[in-house]
Design an enzyme around this catalytic site. Structure first.
Site, PDB file in Angstrom:
ATOM      1  N   PRO A 110       0.794  -1.223   0.000  1.00 27.56           N
ATOM      2  CA  PRO A 110       0.000   0.000   0.000  1.00 27.56           C
ATOM      3  C   PRO A 110       0.826   1.273   0.000  1.00 27.56           C
ATOM      4  O   PRO A 110       1.864   1.354   0.651  1.00 27.56           O
ATOM      5  CB  PRO A 110      -0.829  -0.105   1.285  1.00 27.56           C
ATOM      6  CG  PRO A 110      -0.119  -1.077   2.144  1.00 27.56           C
ATOM      7  CD  PRO A 110       0.583  -2.025   1.214  1.00 27.56           C
ATOM      8  N   ASN A 111       0.347   2.206  -0.777  1.00 18.51           N
ATOM      9  CA  ASN A 111       0.879   3.566  -0.909  1.00 18.51           C
ATOM     10  C   ASN A 111       2.175   3.648  -1.698  1.00 18.51           C
ATOM     11  O   ASN A 111       2.651   4.744  -1.975  1.00 18.51           O
ATOM     12  CB  ASN A 111       1.059   4.243   0.461  1.00 18.51           C
ATOM     13  CG  ASN A 111      -0.246   4.380   1.190  1.00 18.51           C
ATOM     14  OD1 ASN A 111      -1.209   4.903   0.634  1.00 18.51           O
ATOM     15  ND2 ASN A 111      -0.310   3.898   2.413  1.00 18.51           N
ATOM     16  N   ARG A 158       4.600  10.995  -2.456  1.00 21.21           N
ATOM     17  CA  ARG A 158       4.207  10.887  -1.048  1.00 21.21           C
ATOM     18  C   ARG A 158       5.439  11.029  -0.154  1.00 21.21           C
ATOM     19  O   ARG A 158       6.381  10.272  -0.267  1.00 21.21           O
ATOM     20  CB  ARG A 158       3.547   9.527  -0.813  1.00 21.21           C
ATOM     21  CG  ARG A 158       3.232   9.255   0.633  1.00 21.21           C
ATOM     22  CD  ARG A 158       2.644   7.842   0.784  1.00 21.21           C
ATOM     23  NE  ARG A 158       2.527   7.522   2.189  1.00 21.21           N
ATOM     24  CZ  ARG A 158       3.149   6.502   2.773  1.00 21.21           C
ATOM     25  NH1 ARG A 158       3.913   5.703   2.085  1.00 21.21           N
ATOM     26  NH2 ARG A 158       2.986   6.291   4.057  1.00 21.21           N
ATOM     27  N   TYR A 194      10.656   9.046   1.638  1.00 22.16           N
ATOM     28  CA  TYR A 194      10.710   7.988   0.625  1.00 22.16           C
ATOM     29  C   TYR A 194      11.453   8.379  -0.651  1.00 22.16           C
ATOM     30  O   TYR A 194      11.596   7.544  -1.543  1.00 22.16           O
ATOM     31  CB  TYR A 194       9.292   7.533   0.280  1.00 22.16           C
ATOM     32  CG  TYR A 194       8.554   7.002   1.481  1.00 22.16           C
ATOM     33  CD1 TYR A 194       8.889   5.776   2.040  1.00 22.16           C
ATOM     34  CD2 TYR A 194       7.544   7.740   2.091  1.00 22.16           C
ATOM     35  CE1 TYR A 194       8.230   5.286   3.152  1.00 22.16           C
ATOM     36  CE2 TYR A 194       6.871   7.263   3.208  1.00 22.16           C
ATOM     37  CZ  TYR A 194       7.225   6.038   3.734  1.00 22.16           C
ATOM     38  OH  TYR A 194       6.571   5.561   4.845  1.00 22.16           O
ATOM     39  N   HIS A 247      12.294  -2.315   3.141  1.00 23.06           N
ATOM     40  CA  HIS A 247      11.630  -1.071   3.536  1.00 23.06           C
ATOM     41  C   HIS A 247      12.537   0.084   3.136  1.00 23.06           C
ATOM     42  O   HIS A 247      13.744   0.054   3.422  1.00 23.06           O
ATOM     43  CB  HIS A 247      11.362  -1.031   5.046  1.00 23.06           C
ATOM     44  CG  HIS A 247      10.349  -2.025   5.469  1.00 23.06           C
ATOM     45  ND1 HIS A 247       9.001  -1.820   5.306  1.00 23.06           N
ATOM     46  CD2 HIS A 247      10.486  -3.253   6.016  1.00 23.06           C
ATOM     47  CE1 HIS A 247       8.347  -2.886   5.747  1.00 23.06           C
ATOM     48  NE2 HIS A 247       9.219  -3.764   6.176  1.00 23.06           N
ATOM     49  N   ASN A 281       8.154  -5.323  -0.520  1.00 22.04           N
ATOM     50  CA  ASN A 281       7.942  -4.214   0.395  1.00 22.04           C
ATOM     51  C   ASN A 281       6.453  -4.193   0.726  1.00 22.04           C
ATOM     52  O   ASN A 281       5.657  -3.636  -0.022  1.00 22.04           O
ATOM     53  CB  ASN A 281       8.375  -2.887  -0.218  1.00 22.04           C
ATOM     54  CG  ASN A 281       8.260  -1.735   0.751  1.00 22.04           C
ATOM     55  OD1 ASN A 281       7.551  -1.819   1.749  1.00 22.04           O
ATOM     56  ND2 ASN A 281       8.941  -0.644   0.461  1.00 22.04           N
ATOM     57  N   ALA A 305       2.922  -0.830   5.195  1.00 25.79           N
ATOM     58  CA  ALA A 305       2.309  -0.921   6.521  1.00 25.79           C
ATOM     59  C   ALA A 305       1.770  -2.311   6.827  1.00 25.79           C
ATOM     60  O   ALA A 305       1.639  -2.675   7.996  1.00 25.79           O
ATOM     61  CB  ALA A 305       1.191   0.112   6.646  1.00 25.79           C
ATOM     62  N   ARG A 331      11.437   4.820  13.306  1.00 23.93           N
ATOM     63  CA  ARG A 331      10.151   5.498  13.146  1.00 23.93           C
ATOM     64  C   ARG A 331       9.245   5.192  14.338  1.00 23.93           C
ATOM     65  O   ARG A 331       9.712   4.798  15.400  1.00 23.93           O
ATOM     66  CB  ARG A 331       9.533   5.073  11.814  1.00 23.93           C
ATOM     67  CG  ARG A 331      10.441   5.524  10.650  1.00 23.93           C
ATOM     68  CD  ARG A 331       9.838   5.337   9.309  1.00 23.93           C
ATOM     69  NE  ARG A 331       8.625   6.135   9.179  1.00 23.93           N
ATOM     70  CZ  ARG A 331       7.736   5.941   8.232  1.00 23.93           C
ATOM     71  NH1 ARG A 331       7.909   4.997   7.331  1.00 23.93           N
ATOM     72  NH2 ARG A 331       6.659   6.696   8.170  1.00 23.93           N
ATOM     73  N   GLU A 388      12.365  -9.090   2.524  1.00 21.60           N
ATOM     74  CA  GLU A 388      11.534  -7.923   2.804  1.00 21.60           C
ATOM     75  C   GLU A 388      12.391  -6.673   2.717  1.00 21.60           C
ATOM     76  O   GLU A 388      13.523  -6.646   3.218  1.00 21.60           O
ATOM     77  CB  GLU A 388      10.920  -8.047   4.196  1.00 21.60           C
ATOM     78  CG  GLU A 388      10.000  -6.901   4.540  1.00 21.60           C
ATOM     79  CD  GLU A 388       9.253  -7.149   5.831  1.00 21.60           C
ATOM     80  OE1 GLU A 388       9.347  -6.283   6.716  1.00 21.60           O
ATOM     81  OE2 GLU A 388       8.586  -8.185   5.950  1.00 21.60           O
TER      82      GLU A 388
END
Length: 140
Positions: free
Chosen positions: A10-11, A18, A23, A99, A73, A76, A106, A97
């Site tokens: 997502p996103n 964004r 990012y 990120h 990735n 969330a 964070r 994975e």
């Protein structure tokens, strides 16, 4: 020739727009072009979805097709999705994975990754370079 799927959750379709301070300004299209250029010997599949079930379906399909590796990735969903955790665990495909930001620097809720616990490895905080490193690891 290795067949590697790059999945984005997502996103991530909003990369480059964004929160560029977190990012970066490169887009998914930039990422895909960079991976194809650097790893010309790899047959890539690229997928992005904002929907958890769609990502589970993609992982199942990749398992049925005999994919050699997944760079994932989950965004969330890494912090919330038992369904994606189970899909990775059950697919028998080496998964790394990734990120873009450092999830450990964070918000506290981002510090645990359900999907990371069943992945071959986790790369976090190295920007889009993390995808390149994950691909390199899967091609060795």
């Amino acid at each position: 020739m290795k067949r590697i799927a790059v999945l984005n959750g997502p996103n991530l379709d909003r990369l480059g727009k964004r929160e560029p301070e977190t990012y970066g300004t490169e887009t998914l299209a930039d990422l895909e072009a960079g991976l194809r250029e650097r790893f010309a010997e790899v047959e890539f599949q690229f997928h992005q979805s904002n929907h958890e079930g769609a990502l589970v379906d993609i992982i199942s399909k990749l398992a049925d097709e005999g994919c050699d590796g997944i760079v994932f990735n989950p965004g969330a969903y890494s912090h919330t999705s038992i369904a994606l955790r189970d899909a990775i665990s059950g697919c028998q495909i080496p998964t790394i994975e990734v990120h873009i930001s450092n999830i450990h620097a964070r918000e506290r809720f981002r510090h645990h990754s359900h999907t990371g616990t069943v992945s071959k490895g986790v790369i976090t905080g190295l920007g889009l370079q993390g995808y390149h490193l994950a691909t390199e690891a899967l091609t060795r």
